[in-house]
Every structure is written in C-alpha cells, then in structure tokens.
Design an enzyme around this catalytic site. Structure first.
Site, mmCIF file in Angstrom:
data_model
loop_
_atom_site.group_PDB
_atom_site.id
_atom_site.type_symbol
_atom_site.label_atom_id
_atom_site.label_comp_id
_atom_site.label_asym_id
_atom_site.label_seq_id
_atom_site.Cartn_x
_atom_site.Cartn_y
_atom_site.Cartn_z
ATOM 1 N N ARG A 1 48.115 -10.908 -26.898
ATOM 2 C CA ARG A 1 48.174 -10.808 -28.361
ATOM 3 C C ARG A 1 49.574 -11.091 -28.892
ATOM 4 N NH1 ARG A 1 43.995 -5.747 -29.620
ATOM 5 N NH2 ARG A 1 42.119 -7.009 -29.334
ATOM 6 N N LYS B 1 24.398 -0.892 -25.805
ATOM 7 C CA LYS B 1 23.510 -0.319 -26.826
ATOM 8 C C LYS B 1 22.924 -1.346 -27.785
ATOM 9 C CE LYS B 1 25.864 4.180 -26.908
ATOM 10 N NZ LYS B 1 26.568 5.156 -27.778
ATOM 11 N N GLY C 1 35.534 -7.167 -26.969
ATOM 12 C CA GLY C 1 36.525 -6.744 -25.982
ATOM 13 C C GLY C 1 36.079 -6.826 -24.540
ATOM 14 N N GLY D 1 35.190 -6.275 -33.112
ATOM 15 C CA GLY D 1 34.462 -5.843 -34.306
ATOM 16 C C GLY D 1 34.468 -6.887 -35.398
#
Length: 435
Positions: free
Chosen positions: A71, A236, A392, A415
């Site tokens: 990053r 999930k 991620g 996200g």
C-alpha cells in the site's frame, strides 16, 4: 518529466480498463476530477491534504516495522506527481483499529520511514494529525516537501465524521487542495474521506490509485466484455447477499464456493456434516438460485469437496461428492473435479471478477481450490481476459501463491470493491468535484 510520465502511465491503465461504453461514467474521463487534471498553478506552493491508504501490516512483536509495503508503494505515484508540481503534500492515513485511543504499535512513524525510502526523500512523521504540532510542521514546509500526519483513528471523531474534527483537520493543515487516493476507505463517510472536504475551498480530486481502481471496477460493473463471470467465495452468504443479487443482474456466469457453498447445499437438502452453515440464510440461498435461473444466469456450485475430521492442517482428509459428506466431517475446500468444472466454465469469459477464497486456504491442505482458480485466471489474463481480484482474503491468497502480477488488477479495497460491484456510490468518491 516525471509528471508527464506518471500521467501517461496511469492514464493508459485507466483507458485500457474501461471500454467505450463505460468511459462516460468512470473517473478516468468525465465522472470525477482527478489529480492529473490539476495544473502546476493549482498546487505549487499550496498545502495539499492527501488522504492515502497506508494501513499496512506491521510486526506484532519487538520493534515496529512494516512487513508488507504494497500500500505504501501504491501511494507513491500520486505523492511524486504532487511533489513534482511543487505542492506541499500533507499525507494522512489510518492504521489498524485503535478505536479513538493512542496505541503505540499503531503509530505511523515506521510507515513514514518506509515511505521516505520509496520516495527517496525525507518524510517527517508528525506526532498528531490536528493541533499545534501539525501547524508547526506545515509552516516549516517548502515546495515539494512531504510530511505524514499521525494515525487519524487515534481520534474518535475520525470514524464518526465529527464536524469539529473535520474542521480541525482542515484548519490545522491550512489545506487549499484535497486529494483522495485511499480506495480502501472510500466506502466510509469518515472525516478524512468525506467531512474535511467541505472545509477546504480548493479542488477536491481523485488520486492516481483511486482513479485506477474506479476505472477497472467500472469496466466490470458498467459494460463488461462478455461473457462476464463472477466468482464469489468466503465464509458467509449473509455478508455477500447484496453483491450476489447485483451480480446476478449483470453477469452471465456466477461461480460460488468458499464456506457459503454449504448454505446453498443445505438449501438443496444435502447433508453437510459439521460444515459451516447459516441457517437463517437457507431460504435466501434458494431464492438466489431461483433468481439466477429466471435471469438466465448460469449459477455453478461445487460438485466435490475436500472434507476433514477437524479444522486443522493435521486433520485426516478425503475428497467426496457434495451429496456424500458424512456426519462429523466438515468441508474445507472444493475438490479437483470442481476446479476442472470451473476452469471449463471460465474458458470463454472475457471479464472475470473474483471476491473471496474457495476454502480455508491459510492451511495448505485446503488451499488447492483457491490456488487452482488463481492459476486459471492468470492463464486467462494472458489470453486477453480482464481479471479483477477484490477482497482482503482473496488478495492475500493470490499473493501467497505468487500470482499477483499475472492478473489484470488486484484491488486494494475489500469493502469498497464489494460496494462498487453492488452498484453503490462510494461516499469518498461522491465528495469529490465532478469533472
């Protein structure tokens, strides 16, 4: 010069990512103003508030050091461009989740050292992100200088988008221009990504990394080259319902795996042993399959699974049909027949988006499904397909198997990339000036 070189490099990336139909809506052209559209007159001698994403992995014990500089490296082109135009660049970022309190292991001083080495110039670490220390550091800057403020999330006001904190960020830095290059937090309406913008009178634009992220993801969301496939994994169903619903509206093929596959299996009436399942999402899984069928989308689920008698890399394992999972065993990856099926399904696809691992890839025994997919996408990229990895865990998996440079684009925001795939406008993007 470096400014021209960077503009050409990143401009070509954005243009390559976005087909003509998408160009009208991506930030690469007429959607949002970008740092490439700023002139030297816009920034020379002025303080630029740069929101970067320097949330890097750090050592957990001993001396605090950056363990993965991905990053940091990604933020360098925007900083170099601003510096080359004579801006006084005030870099801001968060690190970890300190929850509004100072955490010594989450200070940004080690990140400043790392950034200095990549910029080949001194980057001063300021011990706070508002107040006198910031005002003093900014007053000492000369054109082209770069400083890094302390972890934004040491203040509770950051994540709450507190108006007073937002104003303090602008006032302490005296910023005249705002640049957001933090795609990883662009889906959050925080003070540094949203609130501060209204307190800075000058331009509010996207950085090179943010522009690139939007360009690639818009290419997939707005007008993908077809066939368009999405591969969705992770544990999930509940966390992926909106993106699954959105993708069914957009894609030609939807390949599902990861822990969520067992909720789909349960909805079909299969026995799943001790495998993970979300009982309250069984009807949702059934509805998603029905919706895919109604829309003419080919929804594929695994046909075999790697099962284990314990959640451990030392467990006993075997490969069975998805309809033959015995009691007291759990599925932790999909099997080789599924990898072959998915490879065949993706063979003719021109655009592929992947989010979430296929199994418990952290353990070598259950990593093959994820690695096989990464290898497949690498080959398809070489053949001309546009391949995008977001999230991620899937990014970590791609890097772990050493295939990161074989894919078209690896997103820096989990996200944020999910919300873009859902078709949502990101607050950190919405706050920027229209082009």
């Amino acid at each position: 010069d470096i400014r021209t070189m960077l503009r050409l490099r990143f401009g070509r990336l954005a243009m390559a990512a976005a087909p003509r139909g998408a160009a009208r809506r991506t930030m690469a052209t007429s959607y949002k103003k970008t740092v490439k559209q700023l002139t030297e007159a816009d920034v020379k001698g002025k303080v630029v508030f740069l929101r970067a994403d320097l949330n890097t992995p750090m050592t957990k014990e001993g001396e605090v050091k950056v363990t993965d500089d991905t990053r940091v490296v990604s933020s360098v082109p925007t900083i170099e461009l601003l510096s080359s135009m004579g801006a006084k660049t005030v870099v801001t970022s968060h690190l970890g989740r300190p929850k509004g309190q100072v955490n010594e292991r989450m200070r940004l001083a080690p990140v400043a050292e790392c950034l200095s080495s990549h910029l080949d110039k001194d980057v001063k670490a300021v011990p706070d992100c508002i107040g006198e220390s910031v005002e003093s550091a900014v007053s000492d800057m000369v054109d082209g200088d770069v400083i890094l403020l302390e972890n934004l999330r040491f203040h509770k006001g950051e994540t709450k988008c507190d108006e007073d904190f937002s104003e303090a960020l602008a006032k302490s830095t005296g910023a005249e221009v705002y640049v957001n290059d933090a795609f990883g937090t662009a889906h959050r309406a925080h003070s540094s990504t949203y609130g501060v913008v209204s307190h800075i009178e000058g331009p509010a634009v996207a950085g090179l990394l943010l522009e690139k992220e939007i360009a690639f993801l818009s290419a997939a969301v707005d007008s993908p080259k077809r066939p368009f496939a999405a591969v969705v994994g992770g544990a999930k169903v509940s966390s992926k319902i909106p993106v699954l619903e959105s993708l069914i509206e957009k894609c030609d093929k939807l390949l599902v795996s990861g822990g969520m596959k067992f909720t789909f299996f349960r909805s079909r009436g299969y026995s799943i042993g001790n495998s993970i399942v979300e009982e309250d999402c069984i009807e949702t899984a059934k509805a998603l399959e029905a919706k895919a069928k109604e829309k003419g989308v080919e929804l594929l689920l695994p046909i075999d699974v790697v099962i284990a008698d314990a959640f451990s890399n030392d467990a006993n394992t075997k490969v069975v049909s998805v309809e033959e999972i015995p009691e007291n065993w759990m599925g932790l990856d999909h099997g080789p027949a599924t990898s072959k099926l998915y490879r065949e399904a993706l063979a003719d696809c021109k655009t592929i988006v992947w989010n979430g691992p296929m199994g418990a890839f952290e353990m070598d025994k259950f990593a093959n499904g994820t690695y096989d997919l990464a290898e497949c996408l690498g080959e398809l990229t070489e053949s001309g397909a546009l391949t995008i990895v977001g999230g991620g865990d899937s990014v970590a998996a791609v890097k772990k198997c050493g295939l990161g440079d074989k894919l078209t684009h690896i997103s820096t925001g989990g996200g944020a990339s999910l919300e873009m795939l859902e078709g949502k406008e990101l607050p950190g993007v919405a706050a920027l000036n229209d082009a």
